[in-house]
Design a protein around this motif. Structure first.
Motif, PDB file in Angstrom:
ATOM      1  N   LEU A  90      -1.091   8.812   3.132  1.00 44.11           N
ATOM      2  CA  LEU A  90      -0.134   8.237   4.083  1.00 44.11           C
ATOM      3  C   LEU A  90      -0.682   8.282   5.501  1.00 44.11           C
ATOM      4  CD1 LEU A  90       3.213   9.649   2.676  1.00 44.11           C
ATOM      5  CD2 LEU A  90       2.522   7.242   2.751  1.00 44.11           C
ATOM      6  N   PHE A  91      -1.363   9.356   5.858  1.00 45.11           N
ATOM      7  CA  PHE A  91      -1.962   9.441   7.191  1.00 45.11           C
ATOM      8  C   PHE A  91      -3.015   8.345   7.373  1.00 45.11           C
ATOM      9  CE2 PHE A  91      -5.459  11.002   9.889  1.00 45.11           C
ATOM     10  CZ  PHE A  91      -4.778  11.104  11.087  1.00 45.11           C
ATOM     11  N   GLU A  92      -3.835   8.152   6.343  1.00 44.45           N
ATOM     12  CA  GLU A  92      -4.866   7.110   6.401  1.00 44.45           C
ATOM     13  C   GLU A  92      -4.240   5.728   6.533  1.00 44.45           C
ATOM     14  OE1 GLU A  92      -8.395   5.248   3.533  1.00 44.45           O
ATOM     15  OE2 GLU A  92      -7.577   7.235   3.112  1.00 44.45           O
ATOM     16  N   LEU A  93      -3.172   5.480   5.762  1.00 43.50           N
ATOM     17  CA  LEU A  93      -2.492   4.185   5.836  1.00 43.50           C
ATOM     18  C   LEU A  93      -1.847   3.994   7.198  1.00 43.50           C
ATOM     19  CD1 LEU A  93      -1.498   1.561   4.560  1.00 43.50           C
ATOM     20  CD2 LEU A  93       0.443   2.844   3.607  1.00 43.50           C
ATOM     21  N   GLN A  94      -1.258   5.042   7.731  1.00 45.00           N
ATOM     22  CA  GLN A  94      -0.643   4.952   9.056  1.00 45.00           C
ATOM     23  C   GLN A  94      -1.668   4.552  10.106  1.00 45.00           C
ATOM     24  OE1 GLN A  94       0.001   8.463  11.399  1.00 45.00           O
ATOM     25  NE2 GLN A  94       2.151   7.942  11.740  1.00 45.00           N
TER      26      GLN A  94
ATOM     27  N   MET B 131       6.503   1.254  10.724  1.00 40.31           N
ATOM     28  CA  MET B 131       7.524   2.288  10.935  1.00 40.31           C
ATOM     29  C   MET B 131       7.945   2.925   9.619  1.00 40.31           C
ATOM     30  SD  MET B 131       7.960   2.534  14.207  1.00 40.31           S
ATOM     31  CE  MET B 131       9.578   3.261  14.555  1.00 40.31           C
ATOM     32  N   ARG B 132       7.966   2.138   8.551  1.00 37.00           N
ATOM     33  CA  ARG B 132       8.292   2.716   7.240  1.00 37.00           C
ATOM     34  C   ARG B 132       7.206   3.693   6.791  1.00 37.00           C
ATOM     35  NH1 ARG B 132      11.214  -2.330   6.213  1.00 37.00           N
ATOM     36  NH2 ARG B 132       9.322  -3.506   5.752  1.00 37.00           N
ATOM     37  N   VAL B 133       5.957   3.362   7.082  1.00 35.41           N
ATOM     38  CA  VAL B 133       4.864   4.282   6.757  1.00 35.41           C
ATOM     39  C   VAL B 133       5.008   5.569   7.574  1.00 35.41           C
ATOM     40  CG1 VAL B 133       2.370   4.652   6.869  1.00 35.41           C
ATOM     41  CG2 VAL B 133       3.261   2.473   6.070  1.00 35.41           C
ATOM     42  N   CYS B 134       5.330   5.431   8.845  1.00 40.70           N
ATOM     43  CA  CYS B 134       5.525   6.615   9.690  1.00 40.70           C
ATOM     44  C   CYS B 134       6.633   7.508   9.127  1.00 40.70           C
ATOM     45  CB  CYS B 134       5.869   6.194  11.121  1.00 40.70           C
ATOM     46  SG  CYS B 134       4.501   5.423  12.018  1.00 40.70           S
ATOM     47  N   ARG B 135       7.712   6.889   8.694  1.00 35.70           N
ATOM     48  CA  ARG B 135       8.807   7.679   8.128  1.00 35.70           C
ATOM     49  C   ARG B 135       8.370   8.396   6.858  1.00 35.70           C
ATOM     50  NH1 ARG B 135      14.216   4.690   6.244  1.00 35.70           N
ATOM     51  NH2 ARG B 135      12.689   3.727   4.852  1.00 35.70           N
ATOM     52  N   ALA B 136       7.642   7.699   5.990  1.00 31.91           N
ATOM     53  CA  ALA B 136       7.153   8.312   4.759  1.00 31.91           C
ATOM     54  C   ALA B 136       6.197   9.466   5.066  1.00 31.91           C
ATOM     55  CB  ALA B 136       6.466   7.272   3.882  1.00 31.91           C
ATOM     56  N   TYR B 137       5.380   9.282   6.106  1.00 32.68           N
ATOM     57  CA  TYR B 137       4.446  10.333   6.503  1.00 32.68           C
ATOM     58  C   TYR B 137       5.206  11.561   7.005  1.00 32.68           C
ATOM     59  CZ  TYR B 137       0.592  12.630   8.990  1.00 32.68           C
ATOM     60  OH  TYR B 137      -0.337  13.537   9.450  1.00 32.68           O
ATOM     61  N   VAL B 138       6.266  11.341   7.775  1.00 32.07           N
ATOM     62  CA  VAL B 138       7.109  12.456   8.235  1.00 32.07           C
ATOM     63  C   VAL B 138       7.682  13.205   7.032  1.00 32.07           C
ATOM     64  CG1 VAL B 138       9.315  13.036   9.340  1.00 32.07           C
ATOM     65  CG2 VAL B 138       7.710  11.519  10.492  1.00 32.07           C
TER      66      VAL B 138
ATOM     67  N   ALA C  15       0.834  -1.204   0.000  1.00 32.27           N
ATOM     68  CA  ALA C  15       0.000   0.000   0.000  1.00 32.27           C
ATOM     69  C   ALA C  15       0.868   1.254   0.000  1.00 32.27           C
ATOM     70  CB  ALA C  15      -0.916  -0.008   1.217  1.00 32.27           C
ATOM     71  N   LEU C  16       1.950   1.233   0.776  1.00 32.39           N
ATOM     72  CA  LEU C  16       2.869   2.369   0.812  1.00 32.39           C
ATOM     73  C   LEU C  16       3.500   2.595  -0.554  1.00 32.39           C
ATOM     74  CD1 LEU C  16       4.606   4.532   2.138  1.00 32.39           C
ATOM     75  CD2 LEU C  16       6.103   2.712   3.005  1.00 32.39           C
ATOM     76  N   ALA C  17       3.961   1.519  -1.174  1.00 27.70           N
ATOM     77  CA  ALA C  17       4.591   1.636  -2.493  1.00 27.70           C
ATOM     78  C   ALA C  17       3.612   2.210  -3.520  1.00 27.70           C
ATOM     79  CB  ALA C  17       5.100   0.273  -2.947  1.00 27.70           C
TER      80      ALA C  17
END
Length: 313
Positions: free
Chosen positions: A111-115, A146-153, A93-95
């Motif tokens: 990204l927020f929704e996925l997180q 954690m990868r999603v969190c980083r992408a969101y940041v 989903a992130l990709a």
């Protein structure tokens, strides 16, 4: 693509396939030890059995193919196949978001929704228990989150939502105090941008900043912005002691030499405490340094009269 699995994650995924396809989805502790030894033995022997398992259609296999794809179109095809098989696959989903978001605002919202969805999954699995907080990266199942969190940041930084980005970084460091993703570097630069000295000093102290390259440079920038030039000089001394190419880097700033240096850099790796890392700091945290051009000329001037401390590497 942000998604990049480590060897340990690939090992874990392969072992899970081995358990499932050999009919041992819920082994006892004793059985688990024996099965793990068997799996490692098959791996070392290059067993065709494991190779055939890897060829089975699964979201992880399709995502691996996406990472190896030669074109954007092929990459997106494999990502979507992974999502068809497993719609809640977080890395897939992130990709897909990173490849298809139409603009920075849409990417941030997706990204927020996925997180939120990924966090809900972990909570339902019991991975947000007290015993896990602080050690998230050690639990392979928490890494996609954690990868999603980083992408969101990163999306928040692009959109200059700096305090929200700081809050997310602080949360990530609470979940993973060892900071396997290097979030401390982002957070201290956000603090430098926001001119929050006390918060930055806590990060510097907690992660032994005096032995680093990125943390002293961020603190030098912050101190300079606050008009505390003596403090900034002390941080520059730490930086000079830790990183041999500091004078070379800053003397090249604003000249054609900088272009020559950048042409020799590898886009895939860097050597710590070298010119390569200094370039990476600048490009990764342009939001902090880009609005402070005078800082670079001040550093260039100050460094002329500084020497590395005797006995430092």
């Amino acid at each position: 693509m942000t998604v990049a699995k480590s060897n340990s994650e690939r090992f874990y995924e392969g072992f899970q396939r081995f358990l499932t396809q050999s009919g041992h989805e819920q082994p006892t502790d004793d059985e688990m030890d024996a099965l793990l030894q068997e799996y490692v033995k098959l791996m070392n022997e290059g067993s065709p059995l494991l190779a055939s398992m890897a060829e089975e259609e699964s979201a992880d296999v399709f995502l691996d193919r996406a990472q190896e794809a030669k074109s954007r179109r092929e990459r997106l095809k494999w990502i979507r196949k992974a999502r068809e098989i497993k719609p809640d696959h977080v890395d897939a989903a992130l990709a897909e978001i990173e490849m298809t978001a139409k603009n920075p605002y849409e990417e941030e919202m997706l990204l927020f929704e996925l997180q939120q969805k990924a966090e809900k999954q972990l909570r339902e699995q019991g991975d947000f228990g007290k015993e896990a907080i602080g050690d998230f990266w050690l639990l392979v199942g928490t890494r996609p989150y954690m990868r999603v969190c980083r992408a969101y940041v990163e999306s928040l930084l692009v959109n200059r939502k700096m305090r929200l980005a700081a809050k997310e970084c602080e949360s990530m460091l609470r979940l993973c105090s060892r900071d396997n993703l290097g979030i401390r570097y982002t957070l201290i630069h956000i603090y430098a941008y926001l001119e929050e000295e006390k918060a930055a000093q806590k990060i510097f102290k907690k992660y032994h900043g005096a032995e680093e390259t990125r943390l002293p440079l961020a603190m030098a920038l912050l101190s300079y912005k606050l008009g505390k030039e003596e403090a900034a000089r002390r941080y520059l001394q730490m930086l000079l002691d830790n990183t041999a190419d500091v004078k070379k880097f800053f003397s090249a700033y604003g000249t054609k030499k900088m272009e020559t240096y950048t042409e020799t850099l590898s886009p895939y790796s860097y050597r710590p405490h070298t010119m390569e890392e200094l370039f990476l700091i600048f490009t990764d945290h342009l939001y902090a340094y880009g609005d402070s051009p005078a800082f670079f000329f001040w550093v260039k001037m100050v460094l002329r009269g500084m020497k590395r401390t005797v006995g430092k590497g």
